[in-house]
Scaffold this motif. Structure first.
Motif, mmCIF file in Angstrom:
data_model
loop_
_atom_site.group_PDB
_atom_site.id
_atom_site.type_symbol
_atom_site.label_atom_id
_atom_site.label_comp_id
_atom_site.label_asym_id
_atom_site.label_seq_id
_atom_site.Cartn_x
_atom_site.Cartn_y
_atom_site.Cartn_z
ATOM 1 N N PRO A 30 3.010 8.057 0.810
ATOM 2 C CA PRO A 30 2.848 6.746 0.172
ATOM 3 C C PRO A 30 4.101 5.885 0.348
ATOM 4 O O PRO A 30 5.223 6.389 0.336
ATOM 5 N N ASN A 36 0.820 4.661 -5.529
ATOM 6 C CA ASN A 36 0.452 3.348 -5.009
ATOM 7 C C ASN A 36 0.135 2.425 -6.172
ATOM 8 O O ASN A 36 -0.599 2.790 -7.092
ATOM 9 N N SER A 37 0.678 1.234 -6.131
ATOM 10 C CA SER A 37 0.498 0.268 -7.203
ATOM 11 C C SER A 37 -0.788 -0.524 -6.983
ATOM 12 O O SER A 37 -0.984 -1.144 -5.943
ATOM 13 N N TRP A 49 -0.717 8.995 -6.391
ATOM 14 C CA TRP A 49 0.276 9.096 -5.329
ATOM 15 C C TRP A 49 1.346 8.022 -5.458
ATOM 16 O O TRP A 49 2.219 7.897 -4.618
ATOM 17 N N TYR A 107 -10.500 7.400 -4.815
ATOM 18 C CA TYR A 107 -10.847 6.026 -4.453
ATOM 19 C C TYR A 107 -12.353 5.791 -4.453
ATOM 20 O O TYR A 107 -12.815 4.690 -4.773
ATOM 21 N N TYR A 119 -5.790 -3.782 3.832
ATOM 22 C CA TYR A 119 -4.662 -3.329 3.041
ATOM 23 C C TYR A 119 -4.744 -1.810 3.019
ATOM 24 O O TYR A 119 -5.801 -1.255 2.720
ATOM 25 N N SER A 166 5.557 -0.790 -2.642
ATOM 26 C CA SER A 166 4.613 -1.765 -2.106
ATOM 27 C C SER A 166 3.576 -2.123 -3.155
ATOM 28 O O SER A 166 3.396 -1.430 -4.142
ATOM 29 N N GLY A 167 2.918 -3.217 -2.920
ATOM 30 C CA GLY A 167 1.827 -3.638 -3.798
ATOM 31 C C GLY A 167 2.313 -4.489 -4.946
ATOM 32 O O GLY A 167 3.442 -4.951 -4.944
ATOM 33 N N SER A 204 -1.039 2.783 -11.478
ATOM 34 C CA SER A 204 -0.763 3.526 -10.241
ATOM 35 C C SER A 204 -1.820 4.579 -10.004
ATOM 36 O O SER A 204 -2.365 5.159 -10.949
ATOM 37 N N ASP A 205 -2.084 4.829 -8.713
ATOM 38 C CA ASP A 205 -2.923 5.972 -8.372
ATOM 39 C C ASP A 205 -2.065 7.234 -8.481
ATOM 40 O O ASP A 205 -0.848 7.141 -8.714
ATOM 41 N N VAL A 246 -3.335 1.986 1.761
ATOM 42 C CA VAL A 246 -2.552 2.854 0.887
ATOM 43 C C VAL A 246 -2.584 4.246 1.502
ATOM 44 O O VAL A 246 -3.546 4.613 2.175
ATOM 45 N N ARG A 247 -1.512 4.982 1.294
ATOM 46 C CA ARG A 247 -1.434 6.343 1.825
ATOM 47 C C ARG A 247 -1.423 7.336 0.682
ATOM 48 O O ARG A 247 -0.834 7.089 -0.369
#
Length: 131
Positions: A55, A106-107, A104, A21, A7, A59-60, A101-102, A9-10
């Protein structure tokens, strides 16, 4: 037959994303084949990739099974300065879950088995342990 998964994430700032991360996962990447890319094997055959880029919107979430959502929520608020997030449950669902969320967008989410016995049974199946 599916035998492995990744998986991705960007993140727009790879150095900050890598740092974030590493803190989230509490470990160094398992594989960094080139600049702007890192990968962690979360459980055998299950990889999270962090790549430099734009990102993906909508998504997610990538949901990770953990032992205590409450403990991890406190840790992330303190270590990663994320906003507090709500923990959900439903009587007919064997887990509690939450999404955040991060930096950026991303969920990401967590889930926690309500019954420790069920969590241990799942861990044994996933890790190939008998009893």
């Amino acid at each position: 037959m599916i035998f492995e998964m990744t998986y991705q994430v960007r993140v727009s700032d790879f150095d900050e994303g890598l740092k974030w991360y590493k803190s989230l996962l509490k470990k160094e990447p398992d594989f960094t084949p080139h600049d702007g890319f890192a990968e962690w094997e979360l459980i055998p055959g299950c990889w999270l990739q962090v790549a430099e880029g734009t990102p993906a919107v909508g998504s997610g979430p990538l949901r990770l099974g953990i032992k205590s959502i409450e403990d991890e929520r406190s840790r992330l608020i303190n270590e990663l300065n994320i906003e507090s997030f709500e923990i959900f449950s439903r009587e007919e669902v064997p887990v509690k879950w939450a999404t955040f969320s991060d930096p950026w967008g991303n969920s990401i989410g967590f889930f926690e088995y309500i019954e420790e016995k069920e969590m241990n049974e799942r861990k044994n199946v996933i890790l190939g342990k008998n009893g």
